[in-house]
Structure formats: C-alpha cells, structure tokens
Design an enzyme around this catalytic site. Structure first.
Site, short mmCIF file in Angstrom:
data_model
loop_
_atom_site.label_atom_id
_atom_site.label_comp_id
_atom_site.label_asym_id
_atom_site.label_seq_id
_atom_site.Cartn_x
_atom_site.Cartn_y
_atom_site.Cartn_z
N GLY A 15 -57.62 -6.00 96.30
CA GLY A 15 -58.97 -5.46 96.42
C GLY A 15 -59.07 -4.37 97.46
O GLY A 15 -59.70 -3.32 97.24
N SER A 135 -51.46 -3.75 86.79
CA SER A 135 -50.06 -4.00 87.13
C SER A 135 -49.56 -2.95 88.11
O SER A 135 -49.98 -1.80 88.10
CB SER A 135 -49.19 -3.96 85.87
OG SER A 135 -47.83 -4.19 86.21
N ASN A 193 -46.49 -9.41 81.76
CA ASN A 193 -45.87 -10.30 82.74
C ASN A 193 -44.79 -11.17 82.12
O ASN A 193 -43.79 -11.49 82.76
CB ASN A 193 -46.94 -11.17 83.40
CG ASN A 193 -47.78 -10.40 84.41
OD1 ASN A 193 -47.83 -9.17 84.37
ND2 ASN A 193 -48.45 -11.11 85.30
#
Length: 475
Positions: A15, A135, A193
């Site tokens: 964040g 990602s 992933n």
C-alpha cells in the site's frame, strides 16, 4: 479541503509503495490505515522522501470519515489489506457511505470467488467493484507492477489513467489491462502465482541436479543460471536464481547464503487455490499441483531427515559434467517451463469459457511481459502465438512449440533418466514430461479404469464402436 484523485486503505509495504508510485506520476492520493502506528510510520517516512513535491501529493487521513471526505465524486478507493475477512470487514464499514458510481478496487490477493460475491453485493447499491491482481512484489508496487483487472469495464475506465501511469511497461505499452468480467482479474493473478510456483520449483530442481548429481558449488550454479538467462528463454526468476546463489553469507562471513537457508519452503495459499481451480474446471495442471506438493514435502523436514537414514536408494557416482550434460539439463528446464505456461493458459481458457468472462489470452501474456514475477522472453512468443491463433486450445499445439519440444525432448528424457538413477527428486520436471506424453497419447489406459469402475460400482462405460451407455455383469 483539497480533494484527491484516489484513496488507498492499507499501509503495508504494498500500500505504501503504490501510494508513492501514484503520487510520483502526478496524482493526488489520500491514504488511511486503521492502525495509528501504521499511519504515523508512513507519515514519518514521507518526510524522508527526497522530493518534497511527492510528499505534498499524499495526505495521510487520521480517520475513515476524513479519508472519504477527501475524495472527489465518484470516489475511487483502493483496498490494500490482507485477503479474506479483513476485506469483508472493511467493505462492511464502507457500505453505508458508498453511493452510486463509487468504485472500490481490491488490490490484494483475494480469492476470485470472494471477488465475484463482493461485486454482486456492491452492484445492488450501484457501486462498482474491481478485483485487481497486482504482481511484482514491493519493488514492482513502487516502480511499476503488472496489473490484471477484472469486473465492470466502466469502473476500469475510471481507473485506467492511474493504472496505465503506474504500471510497468513493455516497448512503451503499459502492462495493465481489463482482462475480463467477474472474478477474471483475481483468477488470472492466481494462475500467474500458480505458474510462478511451478517455475520456481523447476529452477530449484535444476539447482538440485547441479548440486547433487554434478556436485557443482553455488558459484558454478549461479554462473550456469546467468548463462541460461542470456539465452532466448531468459526470465526474471532465472535472473534472481543467479543472484541468490551468488549472495555471500554475511552472518558467518563464509560460504554462500543459500547454503545456510533452511530447506523448508513456505506458501501463502495462491498455489493451492490454483490447484483447487484446476480440479474445479477439470484441467490437469500438474506442474502447479506438484510444485505445491513439493513445498508440502519440503515442510516435512524432520520426517525427511529420519527417512534419509532408513529408506534405501541407489548407489550412484558423481556424473560427469560437461557442456553436453548441462545442455541436457537446460533443455529439460526450458521444456518444463513451456509446459508450465501451457497448463496455466489452458486453465485460464477453460475458466473463462465456463464463466463467460471474456478473457483474451494474448492480452494476459502482454500484461505479464514486464513487472510481474513470471515475466520472461518466452512471453513474446506466447503473445505472437495467441494473436495469430486466439482459439488455440493449448500452447503445445502451436507449430513453434511443437518444433521446440521436438528438439528438446531427447535431452528432457535423458535428464529424467539421470535424476532417477541418482535418486534426485524432480517432481515438476517429471510431471511436465509426463503431461507432455499423456497429452500426446491417442489411446490411454482409461478404458481399463472405466472397466474397473463398472465392475465394482456399476458406473457404466461407453464403447468405441457404437453409441450409448453400457453396463456389464462382470464374471
């Protein structure tokens, strides 16, 4: 009060770095975190930023009400909190304040089914919801991630200027896109992933072959990966494998750091989710499943230590290492990586067909070319392949990959035999080869399976020579 373009709730590393990235691109940002310590720490870090202008674009709100008041209408709120209950709890607090047209973006690793449910809940209120796969780790968040958005196209249109400005780019093209409807964004990120799990395990298996079969030290292994990375299949994971293997152990002042790391792998769940999705949609994503189970096996350290002293294995001598043996290993690695990508894209294709998400595989491959963990030179070819054949059911069936795997398969099989003879477990490389052979098998052994099922459970079977469902009273 000055209004800000976008709001971010959640001041963990991701964040924080996304806030700095957005501000650096010229957008105003309001941030909030329920934990006062997190707000204070970020506020302090802003004072250390070299550019005062960057800090001036970021407002740290001291309450949720202040945070919401600082956002222009329609409000755009990016959630960067832990997946699961924390997301639901936060949305629950926001619901009473959301109005028609507001956009909520979940940038965490949420499960795609949770994303679909949340979209439906907010849609009833007129609010829009995006499930955003991000990602690239904390470095990517700060300097340019790969982003996969799913949900309402109108919501993405509002976010597009921000997303395209902060994303990684490849040949001038932003590595972000609205990949599809519903849970497509988080589904694509989940499969990313899963492929990441598979390729990481393939790289680790190659290291194990070099270490335990050829008895090369970490310096040699690092050089081999660096050399492979310069070739046509170079990738981020290949690059950092070389980096990790060459890192000295600063704590003990001797040897390589990787030799001091405990061989117990951890996982956060997205690999397991990929396997569950593969089962749900009926896809044999075996490189991903074996990569997940390899981590599970690694976690059983105490049992492995005990078993190593009890269970017998073959007596094998150190294999001769030369350019040809390393080429065989390289070809086995590259072939296995191709299969991992093929299985991942096949899983996305099947899911989008069943869910009607409208995902275009070439668009996914384009987004993955920079900023994300599975970025590689191979993705250029994958983009070209799916652009030319958008309905291609499996990458392995394209002319390019048919020819490539034909060239690699002798070394691929040679490496499999070598590993078996030396008792070196390579579950993902083995699974990749088994998948390749299984996929190219015209008549499998499933006829006997169906006969057995009918024999003990009257599950019936179909015949090759006529239509219909049959059952036999077996004697």
């Amino acid at each position: 009060m000055e209004q800000r373009k976008i709001g971010i709730i959640g001041l963990g590393v991701m964040g924080q770095n996304l806030a700095l990235n957005i501000a650096e691109k010229g957008f105003g940002v309001t941030v909030f975190d329920p934990w006062e310590e997190a707000r204070a720490a970020f506020g302090t870090s802003l004072k250390k930023e070299a550019e005062a202008e960057l800090s001036s674009r970021i407002m740290v709100a001291d309450s949720l009400d202040t945070f919401l008041s600082a956002l222009p209408s329609p409000r755009v709120i990016l959630l960067m909190v832990k997946a699961g209950e924390p997301v639901d709890e936060l949305i629950g607090k926001l619901k009473s304040t959301l109005v028609s047209g507001d956009v909520v973006v979940d940038g965490g690793n949420s499960h795609y089914e949770d994303t679909i449910r949340r979209q439906e809940e907010l849609q009833k209120m007129g609010a829009l919801y995006i499930g955003l796969g991000v990602s690239g780790g904390y470095e990517g968040a700060r300097h340019g991630p790969s982003m996969m958005a799913g949900g309402d196209p109108a919501a993405y249109a509002l976010m597009k200027p921000v997303f395209e400005s902060i994303a990684a780019s490849y040949d001038g093209v932003p590595c972000c896109a609205h990949v599809g409807l519903g849970g497509a964004g988080h589904f694509v990120k989940m499969v990313h992933n899963g492929i990441e799990y598979a390729i990481m395990q393939i790289v680790a298996e190659a290291y194990m072959v070099m270490r335990d079969v050829y008895h090369l030290d970490t310096t040699w292994c690092s050089r081999v990966f660096a050399d492979w990375n310069e070739g046509p299949f170079g990738s981020y994971l290949m690059e950092i494998a070389s980096t990790v293997l060459s890192q000295p152990d600063d704590l003990n002042k001797s040897g390589s750091l990787v030799e001091a790391i405990l061989d117990v792998a951890e996982q956060k769940g997205t690999g397991r989710w990929s396997v569950e999705a593969a089962l749900k949609y009926g896809m044999p994503s075996t490189t991903i499943s074996e990569a997940v189970f390899a981590r599970t096996m690694a976690s059983q350290k105490n049992q492995r230590v005990k078993a190593s002293k009890i269970l017998p294995g073959p007596d094998s001598k150190t294999a001769v290492v030369d350019s040809m043996s390393l080429k065989a290993l390289r070809d086995a690695v590259f072939a296995s990586v191709i299969v991992a990508y093929a299985q991942g894209f096949a899983l996305i294709r099947e899911a989008t067909e069943q869910e009607e998400w409208g995902v275009r595989l070439s668009e996914v491959a384009k987004v993955w070319r920079s900023g994300c963990i599975v970025r590689s030179k191979l993705l250029d070819t994958i983009v070209t392949t799916f652009d030319a054949e958008p309905d291609l059911i499996n990458l392995l069936l394209s002319d390019f990959f048919v020819g490539l795997l034909a060239d690699y398969q002798e070394d691929w099989r040679k490496n499999a035999r070598l590993c078996a003879e030396h008792a070196v477990a390579t579950p993902v490389m083995s699974a990749a080869l088994t998948y390749y052979d299984g996929y190219r098998t015209e008549r499998s052994s499933a006829n006997l399976l169906q006969g057995l099922r009918d024999c003990f459970g009257a599950h019936t079977y179909r015949r090759t020579d006529c239509d219909g469902i049959f059952h036999t009273e077996w004697k």
